[in-house]
Design a protein around this motif. Structure first.
Motif, PDB file in Angstrom:
ATOM      1  N   MET A   1      -5.934  -7.892   1.182  1.00  0.00           N
ATOM      2  CA  MET A   1      -7.054  -7.011   1.501  1.00  0.00           C
ATOM      3  C   MET A   1      -8.275  -7.318   0.661  1.00  0.00           C
ATOM      4  SD  MET A   1      -5.981  -3.182   2.183  1.00  0.00           S
ATOM      5  CE  MET A   1      -4.568  -2.800   3.155  1.00  0.00           C
TER       6      MET A   1
ATOM      7  N   PHE B   1      -4.321  12.733   3.331  1.00  0.00           N
ATOM      8  CA  PHE B   1      -5.493  11.952   3.716  1.00  0.00           C
ATOM      9  C   PHE B   1      -5.269  10.471   3.424  1.00  0.00           C
ATOM     10  CE2 PHE B   1      -9.459   9.855   2.721  1.00  0.00           C
ATOM     11  CZ  PHE B   1     -10.213  10.158   3.830  1.00  0.00           C
ATOM     12  N   PHE B   2      -4.702  10.202   2.255  1.00  0.00           N
ATOM     13  CA  PHE B   2      -4.480   8.821   1.831  1.00  0.00           C
ATOM     14  C   PHE B   2      -3.537   8.112   2.810  1.00  0.00           C
ATOM     15  CE2 PHE B   2      -4.085   6.406  -2.467  1.00  0.00           C
ATOM     16  CZ  PHE B   2      -4.714   5.324  -1.886  1.00  0.00           C
ATOM     17  N   LEU B   3      -2.496   8.827   3.252  1.00  0.00           N
ATOM     18  CA  LEU B   3      -1.550   8.228   4.199  1.00  0.00           C
ATOM     19  C   LEU B   3      -2.240   7.875   5.510  1.00  0.00           C
ATOM     20  CD1 LEU B   3       1.687  10.302   3.668  1.00  0.00           C
ATOM     21  CD2 LEU B   3       1.471   7.833   3.516  1.00  0.00           C
ATOM     22  N   VAL B   4      -3.052   8.815   6.017  1.00  0.00           N
ATOM     23  CA  VAL B   4      -3.759   8.540   7.265  1.00  0.00           C
ATOM     24  C   VAL B   4      -4.700   7.349   7.088  1.00  0.00           C
ATOM     25  CG1 VAL B   4      -5.351   9.487   8.964  1.00  0.00           C
ATOM     26  CG2 VAL B   4      -3.596  10.934   8.000  1.00  0.00           C
ATOM     27  N   LEU B   5      -5.394   7.342   5.930  1.00  0.00           N
ATOM     28  CA  LEU B   5      -6.314   6.240   5.644  1.00  0.00           C
ATOM     29  C   LEU B   5      -5.565   4.913   5.610  1.00  0.00           C
ATOM     30  CD1 LEU B   5      -9.179   5.389   4.746  1.00  0.00           C
ATOM     31  CD2 LEU B   5      -8.416   5.700   2.405  1.00  0.00           C
ATOM     32  N   ALA B   6      -4.407   4.909   4.944  1.00  0.00           N
ATOM     33  CA  ALA B   6      -3.630   3.678   4.838  1.00  0.00           C
ATOM     34  C   ALA B   6      -3.177   3.219   6.214  1.00  0.00           C
ATOM     35  CB  ALA B   6      -2.425   3.907   3.932  1.00  0.00           C
ATOM     36  N   TYR B   7      -2.789   4.190   7.037  1.00  0.00           N
ATOM     37  CA  TYR B   7      -2.334   3.849   8.384  1.00  0.00           C
ATOM     38  C   TYR B   7      -3.460   3.221   9.192  1.00  0.00           C
ATOM     39  CZ  TYR B   7      -0.131   4.390  12.909  1.00  0.00           C
ATOM     40  OH  TYR B   7       0.391   4.152  14.144  1.00  0.00           O
ATOM     41  N   ARG B   8      -4.656   3.827   9.101  1.00  0.00           N
ATOM     42  CA  ARG B   8      -5.825   3.286   9.794  1.00  0.00           C
ATOM     43  C   ARG B   8      -6.147   1.879   9.284  1.00  0.00           C
ATOM     44  NH1 ARG B   8      -8.528   3.323  13.703  1.00  0.00           N
ATOM     45  NH2 ARG B   8     -10.562   3.310  12.717  1.00  0.00           N
ATOM     46  N   ALA B   9      -6.092   1.725   7.973  1.00  0.00           N
ATOM     47  CA  ALA B   9      -6.419   0.423   7.384  1.00  0.00           C
ATOM     48  C   ALA B   9      -5.409  -0.616   7.846  1.00  0.00           C
ATOM     49  CB  ALA B   9      -6.419   0.525   5.862  1.00  0.00           C
TER      50      ALA B   9
ATOM     51  N   LEU C   1       0.821  -1.211   0.000  1.00  0.00           N
ATOM     52  CA  LEU C   1       0.000   0.000   0.000  1.00  0.00           C
ATOM     53  C   LEU C   1       0.852   1.256   0.000  1.00  0.00           C
ATOM     54  CD1 LEU C   1      -2.813   1.027   0.042  1.00  0.00           C
ATOM     55  CD2 LEU C   1      -2.917   0.688   2.475  1.00  0.00           C
TER      56      LEU C   1
ATOM     57  N   GLN D   1      -3.824  -0.610  10.663  1.00  0.00           N
ATOM     58  CA  GLN D   1      -4.141  -0.955  12.048  1.00  0.00           C
ATOM     59  C   GLN D   1      -5.333  -1.896  12.137  1.00  0.00           C
ATOM     60  OE1 GLN D   1      -4.617   2.961  13.750  1.00  0.00           O
ATOM     61  NE2 GLN D   1      -2.859   2.623  15.078  1.00  0.00           N
ATOM     62  N   GLU D   2      -6.379  -1.601  11.352  1.00  0.00           N
ATOM     63  CA  GLU D   2      -7.612  -2.378  11.439  1.00  0.00           C
ATOM     64  C   GLU D   2      -7.456  -3.748  10.808  1.00  0.00           C
ATOM     65  OE1 GLU D   2     -10.968  -1.918  12.501  1.00  0.00           O
ATOM     66  OE2 GLU D   2     -10.087  -0.361  13.775  1.00  0.00           O
ATOM     67  N   LEU D   3      -6.855  -3.764   9.623  1.00  0.00           N
ATOM     68  CA  LEU D   3      -6.810  -5.009   8.857  1.00  0.00           C
ATOM     69  C   LEU D   3      -5.550  -5.812   9.124  1.00  0.00           C
ATOM     70  CD1 LEU D   3      -7.992  -3.403   5.508  1.00  0.00           C
ATOM     71  CD2 LEU D   3      -9.401  -4.773   6.995  1.00  0.00           C
TER      72      LEU D   3
END
Lengths: 113, 493, 141
Positions: free
Chosen positions: A106, A86-94, A25, A96-98
């Motif tokens: 994924m 935004f994309f970086l934060v989203l990737a980081y969250r994903a 990612l 953590q979650e996934l």
């Protein structure tokens, strides 16, 4: 100069496509960054790389640069800055979650049928 | 009031900014959103009336005269689209108050919706191609926020795809604008049109036309570029899906409509044939999806694609009838899709699942939901006198006038498929043996039903009163058929 | 845990961050007629704050500068929108700016421009957004 820039743009686009086709990612995000760099450089190059004085401000200039592409490219850079962040934060969250940053892993699990 | 075209953009922008000061106070957020959206509707209604009376309204931002500054141009098409958008947003906000949970609402939800409206209204109104890119980004970033809302695993996964696709299409948009600027040296859409006409559309302009088709096609989900749509739209909550399904794809459709009638109308033998073929392929793929799935969300999502195909076919034939039908059907589809998503949202809230196998017999307890859905389904398929009919009739007539027989026949067949897929939900969901449901209680379902039904009443009125709406649509089509009207209005001294 | 040896960074930061902020203010005021402006100034101020974050930790920086960056973003947007919308009161197109030249004490002939109010908004938005992003990523560690 335009020819050189065209080649640079081509290289940027190639690298971007290569990176975006990979599974990690983070590489994909770097790829989108390179892609927008390529597009911005294209925007600057396509309007002609002239050097000269600033237009309008002082009278009697014959050799002046076109201010519009610079304004456009600044706008585009700001936008891609925001989206990449935004994309970086989203990737980081994903991540953590996934628990993975591998696009292969994924893939969808639940069926929609 | 010379700033009238701006108001439908400025009011939501100001509201969003004010709402940002207290994101956690939900009651105030709801109230201010509703009031501001009603204000936006009033402003756009006044705008429509003004355009009807005085013709195209333009506003040169920052007092920079056209073609040097950025103009906002409200012709009838964009004014009508802005009005429809604002109305849909109002009903979706109303619906969300009962549908969304507190934790979703306090996470910048209403702010996201207002910014979405800023972007969409702006993209409809702007008369500058680069400014259109900026407004695209505004609503895209708002849509990124809305699509991850809730942060479930599936949502995160799908939103990564969604963001990636849109970042790529934005980069292509910038490249397309760069090429266009290199060829014509201007970004004002009226001026671009004029200069392309002067140089008589050489080959490079046709290449740019196809590049624009790629960019807007990715947004509008046309045939080879639709792959992201079903799974991405499946992830977010229903009110968000209603907004996306009703509005976001339609902005792509509007952009194709605008550029293909204003810029690239000289070489229709190449660009418009490609557009037409892709539109028909989109219809076919949409039909396959709508038949194949038994998940209510997926069925309606594939119906979005069918509608996009039908509208773009109307644009591709480029006859006055076809364009008029396209505009008619575009407005109808925005309202109907929003209402349909809201209705299946009620079904899903009651049942607690989106799959047809878990549903059945809902009509016993919820007859009002059932019959509203029935009317919505008929109007989606285009049964007269409901609202889908007039648009499809005009598009098909336009196709026949242009001497094409495959397209109109395909659209007729697709109407049957649409009817079948929508009735599949009705028969399996509302008929049959009732089951035990542990989802939403009856009073909640009733509260959710009111905005959906109100939207349906609007849609029915739009269809039955087609004769009264017709003059507006005819005026909207004029600049599409004859770009000189648009150019004249923008570049007037 | 081993204590990191960042004496040089901390000492230099104390001096450098002020210089960066001063330079960013210079950039901010230089805008409009020369290269500079709210966006660049804001980014540079944010860079100074990020440098502080690198040298010290988030807690210390929050004690020195107790700002809520989300509110700062909203405030900046509000200033920018209201400045542009002020044109509506005079029934001229949105974003139209007014300017004139004034004789000011000390500064001599100066051009005063409503665009600078708009730029203050941009400046605040840029700082607010950048710091919000940095904090969002930094906080979860």
């Amino acid at each position: 100069m335009e020819i050189l820039m065209s080649i640079v743009i081509g290289i940027l686009f190639t690298c971007a496509v290569y990176l975006m086709l990979s599974k990690s990612l983070l590489r994909i995000i770097i790829g989108t960054g390179l892609l927008s760099h390529g597009a911005h450089l294209l925007l600057l190059t396509m309007s002609g790389l002239k050097t000269g004085a600033a237009p309008v401000l002082t009278e009697g200039i014959t050799n002046y640069t076109d201010p519009l592409p610079q304004a456009l490219v600044l706008t585009a850079i700001v936008i891609s800055f925001g989206v990449t962040a935004f994309f970086l934060v989203l990737a980081y969250r994903a991540y953590q979650e996934l628990g993975t940053d591998n696009m292969e892993k994924m893939r969808g699990t639940e069926s929609h049928d | 009031m010379i700033n009238l075209p701006l108001l439908p953009i400025l009011i939501p922008l100001l509201t969003a900014v004010i709402l940002m000061f207290f994101p956690k106070r939900i009651a105030a957020q709801r109230l201010i959103s509703i009031v501001a959206t009603i204000g936006t509707i009033i402003a756009s209604a006044v705008l429509v009336a003004t355009v009807k009376q005085n013709g195209i309204q333009t506003l040169n931002l920052g007092s920079w005269p056209a073609p040097y500054g950025i103009p906002l141009v409200s012709d009838m098409l964009s004014a009508l689209l802005v009005l429809t958008t604002s109305i849909i947003v109002l009903f979706v906000v109303w619906y969300s108050i009962f549908y969304m949970g507190k934790e979703h609402e306090s996470f910048f939800y209403y702010i996201g919706i207002q910014f979405l409206m800023v972007g969409i209204n702006g993209a409809f109104t702007t008369g500058d191609i680069f400014n259109m890119f900026v407004f695209f980004e505004v609503f895209l970033i708002a849509s990124y926020l809305l699509i991850v809302l809730g942060g479930k695993k599936a949502q995160l996964r799908e939103s990564i795809k969604y963001v990636l696709i849109n970042v790529i299409s934005s980069a292509l948009f910038v490249s397309a604008v760069a090429y266009l600027y290199a060829v014509v040296g201007t970004l004002n859409m009226a001026d671009v049109s004029q200069r392309i006409a002067e140089i008589n559309q050489p080959g490079i302009v046709t290449v740019i036309a196809i590049l624009f088709l790629l960019v807007f096609g990715l947004k509008g989900a046309i045939f080879p570029l639709y792959f992201w749509l079903p799974s991405s739209y499946h992830a977010p909550p229903i009110p968000v899906l209603a907004l996306f399904g009703a509005l976001l794809t339609k902005v792509g459709v509007y952009a194709i409509m605008r550029t293909y009638t204003l810029f690239f109308y000289h070489e229709t033998g190449y660009t418009h044939v490609i557009l037409g073929v892709l539109a028909l392929l989109t219809i076919i793929v949409g039909c396959i999806g709508a038949i194949a799935y038994r998940d209510v969300k997926m069925i309606i999502i594939y119906n979005i694609m069918i509608a996009v195909g039908v509208i773009l076919y109307g644009v591709a034939v480029m006859t006055p009838d076809g364009l008029e039908g396209a505009v008619f059907y575009l407005l109808n589809d925005m309202v109907i899709k929003a209402a349909l998503f809201m209705l299946i949202g009620i079904m899903m809230a009651i049942v607690g699942s989106s799959h047809l196998k878990d549903m059945g017999g809902l009509i016993k307890q919820y007859p009002w939901v059932g019959w509203t859905y029935f009317v919505a389904a008929l109007s989606l398929a285009g049964i007269p006198p409901l609202s889908g009919f007039v648009g499809k009739l005009l598009i098909i007539r336009g196709g026949f006038t242009a001497g094409d027989f495959v397209g109109p026949l395909l659209i007729l067949v697709s109407s049957l498929v649409v009817l079948y897929s929508a009735m599949k939900i009705f028969i399996n969901g509302f008929w049959g043996t009732p089951k035990e449901y542990h989802g939403a209680k009856k009073h909640l379902a009733f509260r959710l039903w009111i905005p959906a039904a109100a939207l349906m009443v609007l849609a029915v009125a739009y269809g039955v009163g087609a004769e009264a709406v017709r003059p507006f649509i005819t005026q909207a089509v004029e600049p599409l058929v004859n770009p000189a009207i648009y150019i004249e209005a923008v570049l007037k001294e | 845990m081993k204590k990191p040896n960042d004496l040089i960074l901390k000492t230099v930061t104390k001096v450098i961050s002020f210089i960066i902020i001063l330079f960013s203010l210079h950039l901010f005021f230089a805008g409009h007629y020369e290269p500079g402006g709210g966006f660049i100034g804001g980014l540079m101020t944010a860079a100074a704050l990020v440098l502080l974050l690198l040298a010290y930790d988030m807690k210390t920086v929050n004690t020195i500068l107790p700002f809520n960056y989300k509110i700062m973003t909203a405030l900046g947007l509000l200033i920018a929108v209201l400045t542009s919308a002020g044109a509506l009161l005079f029934n001229v197109p949105f974003l139209t700016h007014a300017y004139d030249y004034f004789e000011l004490p000390l500064l001599g002939e100066t051009s005063l421009h409503t665009a600078v109010l708009f730029d203050i908004g941009v400046y605040l938005v840029v700082i607010g957004i950048t710091m919000t992003i940095i904090q969002t990523i930094g906080e979860s560690e």
